[in-house]
Design a protein around this motif. Structure first.
Motif, PDB file in Angstrom:
ATOM      1  N   ALA A  29       0.839  -1.206   0.000  1.00 45.77           N
ATOM      2  CA  ALA A  29       0.000   0.000   0.000  1.00 45.77           C
ATOM      3  C   ALA A  29       0.870   1.251   0.000  1.00 45.77           C
ATOM      4  CB  ALA A  29      -0.935  -0.005   1.209  1.00 45.77           C
ATOM      5  N   LEU A  30       1.962   1.227   0.730  1.00 49.84           N
ATOM      6  CA  LEU A  30       2.871   2.361   0.752  1.00 49.84           C
ATOM      7  C   LEU A  30       3.500   2.568  -0.623  1.00 49.84           C
ATOM      8  CD1 LEU A  30       5.126   3.212   3.691  1.00 49.84           C
ATOM      9  CD2 LEU A  30       5.878   3.644   1.379  1.00 49.84           C
ATOM     10  N   GLU A  31       3.893   1.474  -1.261  1.00 52.27           N
ATOM     11  CA  GLU A  31       4.457   1.559  -2.609  1.00 52.27           C
ATOM     12  C   GLU A  31       3.438   2.147  -3.590  1.00 52.27           C
ATOM     13  OE1 GLU A  31       7.003  -1.438  -5.308  1.00 52.27           O
ATOM     14  OE2 GLU A  31       4.949  -2.109  -4.946  1.00 52.27           O
ATOM     15  N   GLU A  32       2.193   1.714  -3.486  1.00 51.72           N
ATOM     16  CA  GLU A  32       1.146   2.159  -4.412  1.00 51.72           C
ATOM     17  C   GLU A  32       0.722   3.604  -4.179  1.00 51.72           C
ATOM     18  OE1 GLU A  32      -1.876  -0.779  -3.767  1.00 51.72           O
ATOM     19  OE2 GLU A  32      -0.852  -2.280  -5.013  1.00 51.72           O
ATOM     20  N   THR A  33       0.655   4.019  -2.913  1.00 51.64           N
ATOM     21  CA  THR A  33       0.134   5.350  -2.594  1.00 51.64           C
ATOM     22  C   THR A  33       1.206   6.417  -2.476  1.00 51.64           C
ATOM     23  OG1 THR A  33       0.220   4.975  -0.212  1.00 51.64           O
ATOM     24  CG2 THR A  33      -1.827   4.342  -1.358  1.00 51.64           C
ATOM     25  N   GLY A  34       2.428   6.016  -2.127  1.00 47.52           N
ATOM     26  CA  GLY A  34       3.508   6.991  -2.002  1.00 47.52           C
ATOM     27  C   GLY A  34       3.518   7.741  -0.687  1.00 47.52           C
ATOM     28  N   SER A  35       2.698   7.319   0.273  1.00 51.01           N
ATOM     29  CA  SER A  35       2.754   7.969   1.583  1.00 51.01           C
ATOM     30  C   SER A  35       2.232   7.036   2.664  1.00 51.01           C
ATOM     31  CB  SER A  35       1.950   9.275   1.596  1.00 51.01           C
ATOM     32  OG  SER A  35       0.591   9.060   1.848  1.00 51.01           O
ATOM     33  N   ILE A  36       2.785   7.216   3.840  1.00 53.20           N
ATOM     34  CA  ILE A  36       2.356   6.406   4.980  1.00 53.20           C
ATOM     35  C   ILE A  36       0.908   6.724   5.331  1.00 53.20           C
ATOM     36  CG2 ILE A  36       2.750   5.941   7.437  1.00 53.20           C
ATOM     37  CD1 ILE A  36       5.756   6.414   6.886  1.00 53.20           C
ATOM     38  N   ALA A  37       0.559   8.003   5.305  1.00 54.12           N
ATOM     39  CA  ALA A  37      -0.815   8.412   5.651  1.00 54.12           C
ATOM     40  C   ALA A  37      -1.827   7.801   4.677  1.00 54.12           C
ATOM     41  CB  ALA A  37      -0.928   9.930   5.652  1.00 54.12           C
ATOM     42  N   SER A  38      -1.518   7.842   3.388  1.00 54.18           N
ATOM     43  CA  SER A  38      -2.440   7.275   2.391  1.00 54.18           C
ATOM     44  C   SER A  38      -2.526   5.758   2.521  1.00 54.18           C
ATOM     45  CB  SER A  38      -1.985   7.638   0.976  1.00 54.18           C
ATOM     46  OG  SER A  38      -2.061   9.032   0.780  1.00 54.18           O
ATOM     47  N   ALA A  39      -1.400   5.115   2.801  1.00 54.26           N
ATOM     48  CA  ALA A  39      -1.405   3.664   3.003  1.00 54.26           C
ATOM     49  C   ALA A  39      -2.257   3.313   4.218  1.00 54.26           C
ATOM     50  CB  ALA A  39       0.019   3.146   3.182  1.00 54.26           C
ATOM     51  N   ALA A  40      -2.128   4.097   5.282  1.00 55.51           N
ATOM     52  CA  ALA A  40      -2.914   3.865   6.498  1.00 55.51           C
ATOM     53  C   ALA A  40      -4.408   4.006   6.208  1.00 55.51           C
ATOM     54  CB  ALA A  40      -2.488   4.841   7.599  1.00 55.51           C
ATOM     55  N   ARG A  41      -4.779   5.055   5.486  1.00 47.82           N
ATOM     56  CA  ARG A  41      -6.198   5.237   5.134  1.00 47.82           C
ATOM     57  C   ARG A  41      -6.701   4.079   4.274  1.00 47.82           C
ATOM     58  NH1 ARG A  41      -4.650  10.555   4.850  1.00 47.82           N
ATOM     59  NH2 ARG A  41      -4.256  10.494   2.618  1.00 47.82           N
ATOM     60  N   LYS A  42      -5.896   3.693   3.302  1.00 47.08           N
ATOM     61  CA  LYS A  42      -6.296   2.611   2.392  1.00 47.08           C
ATOM     62  C   LYS A  42      -6.545   1.312   3.151  1.00 47.08           C
ATOM     63  CE  LYS A  42      -4.806   0.077  -1.691  1.00 47.08           C
ATOM     64  NZ  LYS A  42      -3.897   0.008  -2.813  1.00 47.08           N
ATOM     65  N   LEU A  43      -5.714   1.032   4.151  1.00 46.87           N
ATOM     66  CA  LEU A  43      -5.824  -0.224   4.897  1.00 46.87           C
ATOM     67  C   LEU A  43      -6.702  -0.124   6.138  1.00 46.87           C
ATOM     68  CD1 LEU A  43      -2.073  -1.309   4.674  1.00 46.87           C
ATOM     69  CD2 LEU A  43      -3.997  -2.196   3.330  1.00 46.87           C
ATOM     70  N   GLY A  44      -7.117   1.093   6.490  1.00 48.54           N
ATOM     71  CA  GLY A  44      -7.966   1.266   7.664  1.00 48.54           C
ATOM     72  C   GLY A  44      -7.198   1.254   8.978  1.00 48.54           C
ATOM     73  N   TYR A  45      -5.916   1.608   8.929  1.00 49.50           N
ATOM     74  CA  TYR A  45      -5.094   1.694  10.125  1.00 49.50           C
ATOM     75  C   TYR A  45      -4.762   3.154  10.405  1.00 49.50           C
ATOM     76  CZ  TYR A  45      -4.118  -3.304   9.392  1.00 49.50           C
ATOM     77  OH  TYR A  45      -4.220  -4.648   9.214  1.00 49.50           O
ATOM     78  N   SER A  46      -4.248   3.393  11.592  1.00 48.51           N
ATOM     79  CA  SER A  46      -3.789   4.737  11.904  1.00 48.51           C
ATOM     80  C   SER A  46      -2.388   4.939  11.338  1.00 48.51           C
ATOM     81  CB  SER A  46      -3.754   4.961  13.423  1.00 48.51           C
ATOM     82  OG  SER A  46      -2.712   4.202  14.014  1.00 48.51           O
ATOM     83  N   TYR A  47      -2.036   6.203  11.131  1.00 50.32           N
ATOM     84  CA  TYR A  47      -0.691   6.548  10.669  1.00 50.32           C
ATOM     85  C   TYR A  47       0.329   6.010  11.662  1.00 50.32           C
ATOM     86  CZ  TYR A  47       3.375   9.368   9.450  1.00 50.32           C
ATOM     87  OH  TYR A  47       4.639   9.765   9.091  1.00 50.32           O
ATOM     88  N   LYS A  48       0.061   6.211  12.953  1.00 52.23           N
ATOM     89  CA  LYS A  48       1.001   5.788  13.997  1.00 52.23           C
ATOM     90  C   LYS A  48       1.217   4.278  13.968  1.00 52.23           C
ATOM     91  CE  LYS A  48       2.153   5.973  18.785  1.00 52.23           C
ATOM     92  NZ  LYS A  48       1.898   6.213  20.130  1.00 52.23           N
ATOM     93  N   PHE A  49       0.160   3.499  13.746  1.00 48.61           N
ATOM     94  CA  PHE A  49       0.285   2.042  13.681  1.00 48.61           C
ATOM     95  C   PHE A  49       1.229   1.636  12.554  1.00 48.61           C
ATOM     96  CE2 PHE A  49      -0.913  -2.039  11.844  1.00 48.61           C
ATOM     97  CZ  PHE A  49      -0.813  -2.868  12.955  1.00 48.61           C
ATOM     98  N   ILE A  50       1.011   2.202  11.366  1.00 50.75           N
ATOM     99  CA  ILE A  50       1.841   1.864  10.200  1.00 50.75           C
ATOM    100  C   ILE A  50       3.288   2.287  10.452  1.00 50.75           C
ATOM    101  CG2 ILE A  50       2.241   2.328   7.741  1.00 50.75           C
ATOM    102  CD1 ILE A  50      -0.254   0.776   7.944  1.00 50.75           C
ATOM    103  N   TRP A  51       3.472   3.514  10.902  1.00 50.61           N
ATOM    104  CA  TRP A  51       4.808   4.034  11.134  1.00 50.61           C
ATOM    105  C   TRP A  51       5.540   3.186  12.178  1.00 50.61           C
ATOM    106  CZ3 TRP A  51       7.670   6.179  15.117  1.00 50.61           C
ATOM    107  CH2 TRP A  51       8.827   6.859  14.734  1.00 50.61           C
ATOM    108  N   THR A  52       4.873   2.856  13.271  1.00 45.56           N
ATOM    109  CA  THR A  52       5.482   2.048  14.331  1.00 45.56           C
ATOM    110  C   THR A  52       5.838   0.652  13.818  1.00 45.56           C
ATOM    111  OG1 THR A  52       4.226   3.255  15.993  1.00 45.56           O
ATOM    112  CG2 THR A  52       5.137   1.140  16.663  1.00 45.56           C
ATOM    113  N   TYR A  53       4.959   0.044  13.055  1.00 44.36           N
ATOM    114  CA  TYR A  53       5.185  -1.290  12.504  1.00 44.36           C
ATOM    115  C   TYR A  53       6.424  -1.293  11.614  1.00 44.36           C
ATOM    116  CZ  TYR A  53       3.339  -5.952  11.405  1.00 44.36           C
ATOM    117  OH  TYR A  53       3.144  -7.310  11.305  1.00 44.36           O
TER     118      TYR A  53
END
Length: 136
Positions: A29-53
């Motif tokens: 999702a990050l590769e496709e969207t180009g941003s952590i925030a967009s990847a988080a929205r696409k997957l239904g997670y928070s930005y902090k969850f994705i960034w921490t992971y």
């Protein structure tokens, strides 16, 4: 009759998950969207969850997986590093190979299950007498 062999594949190093379906989806999702925030929205997670992971995984591997640049018209961009891209590629290729093995075994199990009737024991003409057992 539909026979399915089910698998879930992940790779770990010293008991720590390196890549599996979850981190694969995040990195893809990050590769496709180009941003952590967009990847988080696409997957239904928070930005902090994705960034921490991602940061936890980078600590385990000892190399960066994502490069981020701030500012500009696009409000910042995040891209996978070479290692991040390799993780995605290896995982995709591994899953394709596993899928081929799964399909072959589904065929083998389908064949077996469609011929189970030949393994059913035929009843004998005389019923077998069950010996009488009396507890002492």
């Amino acid at each position: 009759m539909v026979v399915r062999v089910k698998t879930r594949v992940w790779v770990d190093k010293d008991g720590q998950e390196i890549i599996g379906p979850g981190i694969y989806n995040i990195l893809k999702a990050l590769e496709e969207t180009g941003s952590i925030a967009s990847a988080a929205r696409k997957l239904g997670y928070s930005y902090k969850f994705i960034w921490t992971y991602i940061k936890k995984l980078e600590d385990v591997l000892g190399v960066p997986l994502v490069e981020s640049r701030r500012g500009g018209k696009e409000r910042g961009v995040s891209e996978l590093t070479e290692v991040g891209k390799l993780l995605l590629s290896y995982y995709e290729n591994m899953n394709k190979e596993v899928e081929q093995v799964v399909r072959a075994w589904e065929g083998k199990f389908t064949e077996l299950l469609s011929h189970l009737d030949q393994y059913v024991s035929k009843p004998s003409r005389e019923e077998e007498e069950i010996p009488y057992y009396e507890e002492e």
